[in-house]
Motif scaffolding. Structure first.
Motif, PDB file in Angstrom:
ATOM      1  N   PHE A  68      44.093  29.313  33.897  1.00  0.00           N
ATOM      2  CA  PHE A  68      45.218  29.842  33.115  1.00  0.00           C
ATOM      3  C   PHE A  68      44.779  31.005  32.227  1.00  0.00           C
ATOM      4  N   THR A  69      43.589  31.541  32.503  1.00  0.00           N
ATOM      5  CA  THR A  69      43.092  32.628  31.659  1.00  0.00           C
ATOM      6  C   THR A  69      42.704  33.819  32.509  1.00  0.00           C
ATOM      7  N   SER A  70      42.468  34.928  31.835  1.00  0.00           N
ATOM      8  CA  SER A  70      41.839  36.077  32.460  1.00  0.00           C
ATOM      9  C   SER A  70      40.429  36.128  31.880  1.00  0.00           C
ATOM     10  N   TYR A  71      39.417  36.102  32.747  1.00  0.00           N
ATOM     11  CA  TYR A  71      38.055  35.961  32.247  1.00  0.00           C
ATOM     12  C   TYR A  71      37.097  36.738  33.134  1.00  0.00           C
ATOM     13  N   ASP A  72      36.347  37.682  32.511  1.00  0.00           N
ATOM     14  CA  ASP A  72      35.423  38.498  33.294  1.00  0.00           C
ATOM     15  C   ASP A  72      33.963  38.233  32.939  1.00  0.00           C
ATOM     16  N   VAL A  73      33.673  37.102  32.307  1.00  0.00           N
ATOM     17  CA  VAL A  73      32.340  36.668  31.913  1.00  0.00           C
ATOM     18  C   VAL A  73      31.838  37.406  30.668  1.00  0.00           C
ATOM     19  N   LEU A  74      32.058  38.731  30.593  1.00  0.00           N
ATOM     20  CA  LEU A  74      31.526  39.499  29.466  1.00  0.00           C
ATOM     21  C   LEU A  74      32.347  39.258  28.197  1.00  0.00           C
ATOM     22  N   ASN A  75      33.675  39.222  28.344  1.00  0.00           N
ATOM     23  CA  ASN A  75      34.548  38.991  27.195  1.00  0.00           C
ATOM     24  C   ASN A  75      35.087  37.566  27.242  1.00  0.00           C
ATOM     25  N   PRO A  76      35.446  37.018  26.065  1.00  0.00           N
ATOM     26  CA  PRO A  76      35.961  35.646  26.070  1.00  0.00           C
ATOM     27  C   PRO A  76      37.259  35.543  26.870  1.00  0.00           C
ATOM     28  N   PRO A  77      37.531  34.345  27.454  1.00  0.00           N
ATOM     29  CA  PRO A  77      38.740  34.172  28.259  1.00  0.00           C
ATOM     30  C   PRO A  77      40.014  34.414  27.449  1.00  0.00           C
ATOM     31  N   GLY A  81      48.638  32.062  30.826  1.00  0.00           N
ATOM     32  CA  GLY A  81      49.638  31.140  31.375  1.00  0.00           C
ATOM     33  C   GLY A  81      49.530  31.047  32.887  1.00  0.00           C
ATOM     34  N   LEU A  82      50.677  31.127  33.565  1.00  0.00           N
ATOM     35  CA  LEU A  82      50.708  30.927  35.013  1.00  0.00           C
ATOM     36  C   LEU A  82      50.449  32.219  35.809  1.00  0.00           C
ATOM     37  N   HIS A  83      50.047  33.260  35.092  1.00  0.00           N
ATOM     38  CA  HIS A  83      49.933  34.568  35.740  1.00  0.00           C
ATOM     39  C   HIS A  83      49.090  34.535  37.018  1.00  0.00           C
ATOM     40  N   ASN A  84      47.912  33.850  36.960  1.00  0.00           N
ATOM     41  CA  ASN A  84      47.031  33.823  38.140  1.00  0.00           C
ATOM     42  C   ASN A  84      47.723  33.195  39.340  1.00  0.00           C
ATOM     43  N   TYR A  85      48.479  32.125  39.065  1.00  0.00           N
ATOM     44  CA  TYR A  85      49.143  31.424  40.165  1.00  0.00           C
ATOM     45  C   TYR A  85      50.274  32.278  40.734  1.00  0.00           C
ATOM     46  N   ARG A  86      50.958  33.020  39.834  1.00  0.00           N
ATOM     47  CA  ARG A  86      52.035  33.893  40.324  1.00  0.00           C
ATOM     48  C   ARG A  86      51.459  35.045  41.133  1.00  0.00           C
ATOM     49  N   GLN A  87      50.305  35.532  40.673  1.00  0.00           N
ATOM     50  CA  GLN A  87      49.659  36.660  41.359  1.00  0.00           C
ATOM     51  C   GLN A  87      49.309  36.298  42.805  1.00  0.00           C
ATOM     52  N   MET A  88      48.934  35.019  42.983  1.00  0.00           N
ATOM     53  CA  MET A  88      48.516  34.549  44.294  1.00  0.00           C
ATOM     54  C   MET A  88      49.596  34.770  45.354  1.00  0.00           C
ATOM     55  N   LEU A  93      45.596  39.368  50.522  1.00  0.00           N
ATOM     56  CA  LEU A  93      44.279  38.878  50.945  1.00  0.00           C
ATOM     57  C   LEU A  93      44.239  37.358  50.906  1.00  0.00           C
ATOM     58  N   TRP A  94      44.809  36.795  49.833  1.00  0.00           N
ATOM     59  CA  TRP A  94      44.809  35.335  49.717  1.00  0.00           C
ATOM     60  C   TRP A  94      45.614  34.711  50.850  1.00  0.00           C
ATOM     61  N   SER A 300      39.206  30.648  39.675  1.00  0.00           N
ATOM     62  CA  SER A 300      39.399  29.241  39.324  1.00  0.00           C
ATOM     63  C   SER A 300      40.754  28.750  39.806  1.00  0.00           C
ATOM     64  N   ALA A 301      41.765  29.598  39.688  1.00  0.00           N
ATOM     65  CA  ALA A 301      43.090  29.228  40.191  1.00  0.00           C
ATOM     66  C   ALA A 301      43.024  29.030  41.709  1.00  0.00           C
ATOM     67  N   LEU A 302      42.331  29.931  42.405  1.00  0.00           N
ATOM     68  CA  LEU A 302      42.159  29.793  43.852  1.00  0.00           C
ATOM     69  C   LEU A 302      41.472  28.471  44.183  1.00  0.00           C
ATOM     70  N   ALA A 303      40.451  28.128  43.381  1.00  0.00           N
ATOM     71  CA  ALA A 303      39.703  26.897  43.620  1.00  0.00           C
ATOM     72  C   ALA A 303      40.604  25.676  43.445  1.00  0.00           C
ATOM     73  N   TRP A 304      41.440  25.698  42.407  1.00  0.00           N
ATOM     74  CA  TRP A 304      42.310  24.537  42.184  1.00  0.00           C
ATOM     75  C   TRP A 304      43.342  24.380  43.276  1.00  0.00           C
ATOM     76  N   ILE A 305      43.874  25.513  43.769  1.00  0.00           N
ATOM     77  CA  ILE A 305      44.837  25.417  44.874  1.00  0.00           C
ATOM     78  C   ILE A 305      44.139  24.857  46.119  1.00  0.00           C
ATOM     79  N   LEU A 306      42.901  25.289  46.362  1.00  0.00           N
ATOM     80  CA  LEU A 306      42.152  24.747  47.507  1.00  0.00           C
ATOM     81  C   LEU A 306      41.955  23.241  47.350  1.00  0.00           C
ATOM     82  N   PHE A 307      41.614  22.848  46.128  1.00  0.00           N
ATOM     83  CA  PHE A 307      41.417  21.433  45.838  1.00  0.00           C
ATOM     84  C   PHE A 307      42.692  20.648  46.148  1.00  0.00           C
TER      85      PHE A 307
END
Lengths: 332, 302
Positions: A68-77, A81-88, A93-94, A300-307
């Protein structure tokens, strides 16, 4: 945990002598022994409990949060919200990777099971040289996947490839396995079938446990070979078939190494996995999102959908299995 | 269907002892047997063929690789020397061995501990722990890939070997399951005798239980060695330092470099592939019994 009374016999078949002398063991001593056993038990399984929390439960929850976050490792998450799931939903490609993965799994799992069963049945006929043939069929599975992928990269090659050379002997013109988008996934399925040795060994062991008397009785009753296969052999090994179906599906949906090596994204000029991304699979796509683009939230969103997909497929298989898996209990 | 063929042959054999066989039936039985062996031999050739092709092409020179011949003329054994100049294979071998040894030893110890606890000791919540083992077995590794990476990154363990084996200190569900089946078969009388002699559960585990499940532990060690030796995704994620690369990662990078360069190195690539495979083949032939038994048990008791 309920405290068993002294008179009760132990489930694990301890000799009755320890229980039969009530005078020798006072209740306090008895409960002391139980506590000692409980403490020892917890000590022994402690590694797994810790590991489960650190490497399974914790990461699962972390991955749910990150999805439920945007996270690039360098900056904090950052919570999105549901943005990642909507983006899918709009991610071509997905969608492509999902379709390819299903296509591969639906083709690979049944074919691999049938091949393994066929080989096991052939070997379960009291053949001479059993261990030779078993070794021959098993050898491919001990080849490291990376080495096998390098080998198959050339076997599937349209120029001087071994597969098309073999097909040529039968006067069949082979397709360009690696360059034709329609043949890429069947090619990977053929590669996968080369490695069914492990499943075959499991089936062979199961077949060897089917009591001979059953077949003999059926012969007396006039059952033909096909009837005996359907009503004795298949039910008797149905538990093992189910086990390999579940694990085979979970494995096929997570196809990674073969696809990553034979169809590298970096190696293609168009930055595609195989022609028109025909070899883009779910986990390699997830891997790219996470470790090439550092879209950790989206990955992570992709991983949860796979799960969830794998859970649903496993549940369907478990439900279906109640109808056809034979157990000692269902006999009564 | 061939199981049926077998049964029929068995009954035919028996009938032959009791009553004289008609030549026609005997002929069909022999014909069936012949077809069976022919099928098996063809299938064996199909399965071994790619292997033979791999070895054959690894012994050719660059100009003749993938020509239509199976026997290299002349045989280029020197490919197996040249390949060490083409890629830092000795270092890769060293890295692969270190990781495998750590992975195998940690997983064998931890998994047998957990398996013993689950199989032989009664404690509150043991059923829940066992369910946890089964659930973890079904859990797709891809789901935890990102957070586990973040944990190791947090611990500054990226570009070390740790991420490839420390998880093994906590037992692996498959092996726990396999070993549990073996611990369950040990008769309780043996344990009781030791308990009467004053041995506690830890002594019982080390001096009585472990020696008795040694074959299963060996099977676990072999599987984990295979898993670690083959592991590609782990090194790909965690080992960016070229000096730490394991053999599978080296081979993949070697293949990738061909994309830019010439097609000349395929014979060497095949030689490296053979080299990576040889340890597995040796282990397989030496420990075949445990290998086969272990796989069969995982499936049957599952």
């Amino acid at each position: 945990m309920s405290t068993p009374s002294l008179a009760e016999s132990d489930q694990r078949g301890r000799p009755a002598a320890t229980v039969a002398a009530p005078g020798a063991l006072k209740p306090t001593r008895r409960s002391h022994l139980q506590r000692e056993e409980a403490v020892a038990g917890l000590v022994f399984v402690l590694p797994f409990i810790l590991g489960f929390m650190i490497f399974t439960a914790g990461p699962m929850l972390a991955s749910l949060y990150l999805s439920f976050t945007s996270y690039d490792v360098l900056n904090p998450p950052v919570w999105v919200g549901l943005h990642n799931y909507r983006q899918m939903v709009g991610d071509q490609l997905w969608l492509k990777s999902l379709g390819n993965t299903f296509f591969y799994a639906f083709l690979h799992v049944p074919l691999a099971m049938l091949t393994a069963l066929g080989l096991a049945l052939l070997l379960n006929t009291r053949v001479r040289g059993l261990s030779f043939f078993r070794t021959a069929f098993y050898l491919p599975t001990i080849t490291p996947v990376v080495a096998a992928s390098v080998l198959w990269l050339r076997i599937l090659g349209s120029q001087n490839g071994l597969l098309n050379a073999a097909l040529g002997l039968l006067h069949i013109p082979g397709p360009s396995w690696l360059l034709d988008a329609n043949w890429v996934k069947p090619a990977l399925v053929i590669f996968g079938i080369w490695g069914v040795g492990g499943t075959m060994v499991i089936y062979l062991a199961a077949l060897q446990q089917v009591p001979k008397e059953m077949h003999e009785a059926a012969v007396v009753d006039g059952a033909n070979p096909f009837q005996r296969f359907v009503s004795i052999t298949i039910p008797m090994i149905s538990g093992v078939l189910f086990f390999t179906l579940v694990l085979g599906s979970i494995g096929a949906l997570q196809l990674f190494t073969q696809a990553y090596i034979i169809f590298p994204v970096d190696g293609s000029s168009t930055h595609e996995a195989g022609p028109q991304n025909s070899a883009l699979f779910y986990v390699p796509n997830l891997f790219e999102q996470a470790f090439s683009y550092f879209h950790m939230g989206y990955a992570s969103a992709l991983a949860w959908i796979l799960f969830i997909i794998i859970m649903i497929i496993t549940l369907i298989q478990v439900r279906g299995s109640r109808r056809f898996v034979y157990t000692e209990a269902s006999r009564e | 269907m061939s199981a049926a063929v077998a049964t029929q042959t068995v009954t035919a054999d028996r009938a032959a002892v009791v009553a004289p066989q008609t030549p026609g039936r005997q002929f069909t039985a022999i014909l069936r047997r012949l077809v069976l062996y022919l099928t098996l031999i063809i299938l064996a050739i199909i399965f071994i063929g790619p292997f033979a092709w791999l070895i054959s092409n690894s012994l050719k020179d660059a100009a003749h690789v993938f020509d239509a011949t199976w026997i290299p003329q002349p045989v280029h054994w020197d490919n197996y020397v040249t390949m060490f100049q083409a890629a830092p294979l000795l270092q890769g071998l060293r890295n692969s061995v270190i990781v495998a040894v750590l992975a195998v030893s940690s997983v064998v110890v931890s998994s047998s501990m957990v398996a013993y606890g689950l199989a032989r000791l009664r404690f509150p919540g043991s059923n829940i722990v066992f369910l946890g083992v089964l659930a973890t077995m079904m859990l797709p590794g891809a789901v935890t890939m990102v957070p586990v990476y973040l944990i190791f990154k947090q611990l500054h363990m990226v570009n070390t070997f740790q991420p490839l084996w420390v998880g093994n200190l906590f037992g692996s569900p498959f092996y726990i399951f396999l070993l549990r089946q073996f611990f369950l078969t040990i008769p309780q009388e043996i344990v009781e005798a030791a308990r009467v002699d004053g041995a506690n559960y830890y002594r019982v585990f080390i001096s009585i239980m472990l020696p008795l499940v040694r074959p299963a532990m060996l099977a676990v060690a072999i599987f984990e060695f295979q898993g670690s030796w083959n592991n590609f995704m782990g090194p790909l994620i965690y080992l960016q330092d070229p000096n730490l690369r394991t053999l599978p990662l080296l081979l993949q990078i070697f293949v990738g470099s061909l994309g830019q360069g010439g097609q000349m190195l395929w014979n060497l690539l095949f030689a490296v592939s053979v080299m990576i495979t040889i340890p597995m083949i040796l282990i397989f032939f030496v420990t075949q019994k445990y290998f086969i038994q272990g796989i069969a048990t995982t499936g049957l008791k599952g």
